[in-house]
Enzyme design. Structure first.
Site, PDB file in Angstrom:
ATOM      1  N   TYR A  44      46.185  43.705  49.907  1.00 39.54           N
ATOM      2  CA  TYR A  44      45.798  43.260  48.561  1.00 39.54           C
ATOM      3  C   TYR A  44      46.296  44.263  47.519  1.00 39.54           C
ATOM      4  O   TYR A  44      46.832  43.885  46.475  1.00 39.54           O
ATOM      5  CB  TYR A  44      44.271  43.144  48.524  1.00 39.54           C
ATOM      6  CG  TYR A  44      43.666  42.734  47.222  1.00 39.54           C
ATOM      7  CD1 TYR A  44      43.813  41.430  46.746  1.00 39.54           C
ATOM      8  CD2 TYR A  44      42.907  43.625  46.468  1.00 39.54           C
ATOM      9  CE1 TYR A  44      43.223  41.041  45.559  1.00 39.54           C
ATOM     10  CE2 TYR A  44      42.313  43.248  45.285  1.00 39.54           C
ATOM     11  CZ  TYR A  44      42.471  41.959  44.830  1.00 39.54           C
ATOM     12  OH  TYR A  44      41.890  41.576  43.656  1.00 39.54           O
ATOM     13  N   HIS A  89      31.937  40.353  48.448  1.00 44.93           N
ATOM     14  CA  HIS A  89      31.749  41.784  48.177  1.00 44.93           C
ATOM     15  C   HIS A  89      30.292  42.177  48.434  1.00 44.93           C
ATOM     16  O   HIS A  89      29.428  41.326  48.590  1.00 44.93           O
ATOM     17  CB  HIS A  89      32.131  42.092  46.726  1.00 44.93           C
ATOM     18  CG  HIS A  89      33.598  41.975  46.475  1.00 44.93           C
ATOM     19  ND1 HIS A  89      34.166  40.880  45.853  1.00 44.93           N
ATOM     20  CD2 HIS A  89      34.633  42.793  46.792  1.00 44.93           C
ATOM     21  CE1 HIS A  89      35.482  41.048  45.791  1.00 44.93           C
ATOM     22  NE2 HIS A  89      35.785  42.189  46.354  1.00 44.93           N
ATOM     23  N   LYS A 113      48.797  43.758  44.254  1.00 43.66           N
ATOM     24  CA  LYS A 113      48.383  44.060  42.874  1.00 43.66           C
ATOM     25  C   LYS A 113      49.286  45.122  42.240  1.00 43.66           C
ATOM     26  O   LYS A 113      49.579  45.059  41.044  1.00 43.66           O
ATOM     27  CB  LYS A 113      46.910  44.497  42.859  1.00 43.66           C
ATOM     28  CG  LYS A 113      45.944  43.358  43.173  1.00 43.66           C
ATOM     29  CD  LYS A 113      46.001  42.299  42.083  1.00 43.66           C
ATOM     30  CE  LYS A 113      45.034  41.156  42.298  1.00 43.66           C
ATOM     31  NZ  LYS A 113      45.159  40.118  41.266  1.00 43.66           N
ATOM     32  N   SER A 134      42.961  45.549  40.406  1.00 47.01           N
ATOM     33  CA  SER A 134      41.731  46.041  41.028  1.00 47.01           C
ATOM     34  C   SER A 134      41.837  47.546  41.243  1.00 47.01           C
ATOM     35  O   SER A 134      42.939  48.093  41.381  1.00 47.01           O
ATOM     36  CB  SER A 134      41.561  45.338  42.377  1.00 47.01           C
ATOM     37  OG  SER A 134      40.756  46.103  43.229  1.00 47.01           O
ATOM     38  N   SER A 135      40.688  48.197  41.335  1.00 48.04           N
ATOM     39  CA  SER A 135      40.684  49.649  41.529  1.00 48.04           C
ATOM     40  C   SER A 135      41.214  50.055  42.906  1.00 48.04           C
ATOM     41  O   SER A 135      41.498  51.228  43.134  1.00 48.04           O
ATOM     42  CB  SER A 135      39.269  50.210  41.335  1.00 48.04           C
ATOM     43  OG  SER A 135      38.367  49.572  42.211  1.00 48.04           O
ATOM     44  N   CYS A 136      41.375  49.097  43.823  1.00 47.30           N
ATOM     45  CA  CYS A 136      41.888  49.452  45.151  1.00 47.30           C
ATOM     46  C   CYS A 136      43.389  49.743  45.145  1.00 47.30           C
ATOM     47  O   CYS A 136      43.949  50.104  46.176  1.00 47.30           O
ATOM     48  CB  CYS A 136      41.562  48.378  46.178  1.00 47.30           C
ATOM     49  SG  CYS A 136      42.529  46.903  45.934  1.00 47.30           S
TER      50      CYS A 136
HETATM   51  O1  GFB Z   1      32.165  45.295  48.222  1.00 42.68           O
HETATM   52  P1  GFB Z   1      32.969  45.711  49.385  1.00 42.68           P
HETATM   53  O2  GFB Z   1      33.293  44.678  50.390  1.00 42.68           O
HETATM   54  O3  GFB Z   1      34.291  46.323  48.819  1.00 42.68           O
HETATM   55  O4  GFB Z   1      32.198  46.886  50.197  1.00 42.68           O
HETATM   56  P2  GFB Z   1      35.144  47.650  48.717  1.00 42.68           P
HETATM   57  C1  GFB Z   1      31.708  48.019  49.547  1.00 42.68           C
HETATM   58  C2  GFB Z   1      30.873  48.851  50.497  1.00 42.68           C
HETATM   59  O5  GFB Z   1      29.653  48.145  50.775  1.00 42.68           O
HETATM   60  C3  GFB Z   1      31.494  49.182  51.852  1.00 42.68           C
HETATM   61  C4  GFB Z   1      29.376  48.174  52.160  1.00 42.68           C
HETATM   62  O6  GFB Z   1      31.192  50.517  52.190  1.00 42.68           O
HETATM   63  C5  GFB Z   1      30.767  48.223  52.789  1.00 42.68           C
HETATM   64  O7  GFB Z   1      30.695  48.685  54.136  1.00 42.68           O
HETATM   65  N1  GFB Z   1      28.556  47.023  52.527  1.00 42.68           N
HETATM   66  C6  GFB Z   1      27.293  47.075  52.986  1.00 42.68           C
HETATM   67  C7  GFB Z   1      28.926  45.732  52.505  1.00 42.68           C
HETATM   68  N2  GFB Z   1      26.843  45.858  53.297  1.00 42.68           N
HETATM   69  C8  GFB Z   1      27.839  44.984  52.988  1.00 42.68           C
HETATM   70  C9  GFB Z   1      27.958  43.566  53.080  1.00 42.68           C
HETATM   71  O8  GFB Z   1      27.071  42.853  53.514  1.00 42.68           O
HETATM   72  N3  GFB Z   1      29.131  43.019  52.639  1.00 42.68           N
HETATM   73  C10 GFB Z   1      30.153  43.794  52.148  1.00 42.68           C
HETATM   74  N4  GFB Z   1      31.263  43.192  51.710  1.00 42.68           N
HETATM   75  N5  GFB Z   1      30.067  45.153  52.097  1.00 42.68           N
HETATM   76  C11 GFB Z   1      36.933  45.869  48.181  1.00 42.68           C
HETATM   77  C12 GFB Z   1      38.354  45.629  48.587  1.00 42.68           C
HETATM   78  O9  GFB Z   1      36.612  47.056  48.743  1.00 42.68           O
HETATM   79  O10 GFB Z   1      36.748  46.024  46.794  1.00 42.68           O
HETATM   80  C13 GFB Z   1      39.007  44.659  47.718  1.00 42.68           C
HETATM   81  O11 GFB Z   1      38.381  45.289  49.949  1.00 42.68           O
HETATM   82  C14 GFB Z   1      38.738  44.876  46.249  1.00 42.68           C
HETATM   83  O12 GFB Z   1      40.382  44.726  47.950  1.00 42.68           O
HETATM   84  C15 GFB Z   1      37.273  45.055  45.984  1.00 42.68           C
HETATM   85  O13 GFB Z   1      39.444  45.993  45.762  1.00 42.68           O
HETATM   86  C16 GFB Z   1      36.961  45.341  44.534  1.00 42.68           C
HETATM   87  O14 GFB Z   1      34.838  48.300  47.418  1.00 42.68           O
HETATM   88  O15 GFB Z   1      35.043  48.518  49.920  1.00 42.68           O
END
Ligand code: GFB
Length: 324
Positions: free
Chosen positions: A151, A194, A155, A122-124
């Protein structure tokens, strides 16, 4: 059981569609897309196991499976995954389960004579403040984003394990690092998913209920790059056939949007007409995470699906499957 393919040359993946291919995690977003792609290409000998049939965190079970099935190729798409909230809330699960799955599968694949394995990360894995777009060599150059470091560490260990087995045993293990993915068979859980599936579901439910507003997390300012999982599956097959290097390879779309822009786009595709309310008590996570995918482009692969088309496709899948 001692590394049958110690000095095996990289086989051509696409030349034998009857080769036995184990897709680990075939019910998930990524694994199911890879299975669709392989079936469309005419692969006839896919080995698939549900979680109930084979628990990949159990080393003895994984070894028995490899001893009995002897797959020739492995695509490792099984992982404990989730969005920012899930990563932040269940750090023990994210580090332990992922380390267990990948360690068991990579080691057993080597020892039971698999010709080639592709590990997906993953890109993280990259530092929170990596240069943008992020090149592969930014790995381990700075501190990680705290919401997903557990995580990310797992990875990174998977990448290093593939490299170590390649160096010590001349074994063909490669790693692909996809950017944020979306598409059919995603997890649409309200809290643990996500952002893209979370918003799709929230807008859809608000539209059905006739609600006037939808809450979106954070400030809306973080930038994210999204790739449709069918593009990833295409890239995975390309890498299985054409790449056999030590370094992991980024797989992105090259296009980024702010979370605010994404929310507006999902709102439009779903047809919700109310307003967005931003909940700034929720974390933003990494400010920007655009990958430099020029290495894969240089090898001859580029993605095809635009974010708008991908969202329309995903929403139509969601509508057909929402009741389940
Ligand atoms: O998709 P997401 O959870 O992953 O969140 P990350 C991306 C952005 O969307 C953050 C915002 O800035 C969140 O605050 N966001 C807005 C929301 N509304 C929502 C919502 O309802 N749900 C969620 N989930 N986010 C993940 C990593 O990071 O990306 C994993 O935690 C993995 O490890 C994955 O790498 C690809 O991009 O922040």
């Amino acid at each position: 059981m001692s590394g049958a393919n110690k000095n095996a040359a990289s086989p051509s993946f696409l030349s034998d569609k009857s080769a036995k291919v184990f897709v680990a995690g075939h019910r998930g977003l990524v694994g199911s897309a890879i299975v669709r792609k392989l079936q469309a290409l005419g692969f006839t000998n896919l080995v698939l196991r549900t979680h109930a049939e084979l628990d990949l965190t159990r080393q003895a079970d994984v070894e028995s499976f490899f001893a009995a099935e002897k797959p020739q190729f492995v695509i490792l798409a099984a992982a404990k995954v989730g969005g920012i909230h899930a990563n932040n809330t269940y750090p023990a699960d994210f580090i332990a389960v992922n380390l267990q799955i990948q360690t068991n599968v990579i080691d057993a694949a080597y020892r039971f004579g698999v010709k080639k394995l592709l590990f997906l990360g993953s890109s993280c894995i990259y530092p929170k403040f990596a240069p943008q777009p992020i090149p592969e060599n930014a790995l381990l150059t700075g501190p990680l984003e705290p919401t997903n470091e557990w995580y990310a560490i797992a990875k990174i260990a998977g990448i290093k394990m593939c490299q170590a087995y390649r160096i010590q045993y001349s074994w063909d293990a490669i790693s692909g690092m996809p950017t944020n993915l979306y598409g059919p068979h995603d997890n649409f859980h309200p809290e643990n998913s996500h952002v893209l599936p979370a918003l799709m579901r929230r807008f859809h439910e608000a539209k059905v209920k006739g609600a006037e507003e939808v809450v979106v997390w954070g400030t809306g300012s973080p930038l994210r790059e999204f790739l449709h999982v069918d593009d990833l599956a295409d890239g995975v097959v390309f890498m299985m056939d054409s790449y056999s290097g030590l370094e992991h390879v980024n797989v992105g779309s090259g296009k980024e949007v702010t979370i605010k822009e994404l929310a507006e786009l999902v709102k439009e595709v779903v047809g919700f007409e109310g307003r967005l309310v931003w909940d700034s008590t929720k974390p933003d996570g990494t400010p920007r995470k655009l990958m430099d995918s020029s290495k894969l482009a240089g090898l001859g692969w580029t993605p095809k699906i635009s974010l708008k088309d991908g969202l329309v496709d995903t929403y139509s899948w969601y509508l057909e499957n929402v009741k389940q």
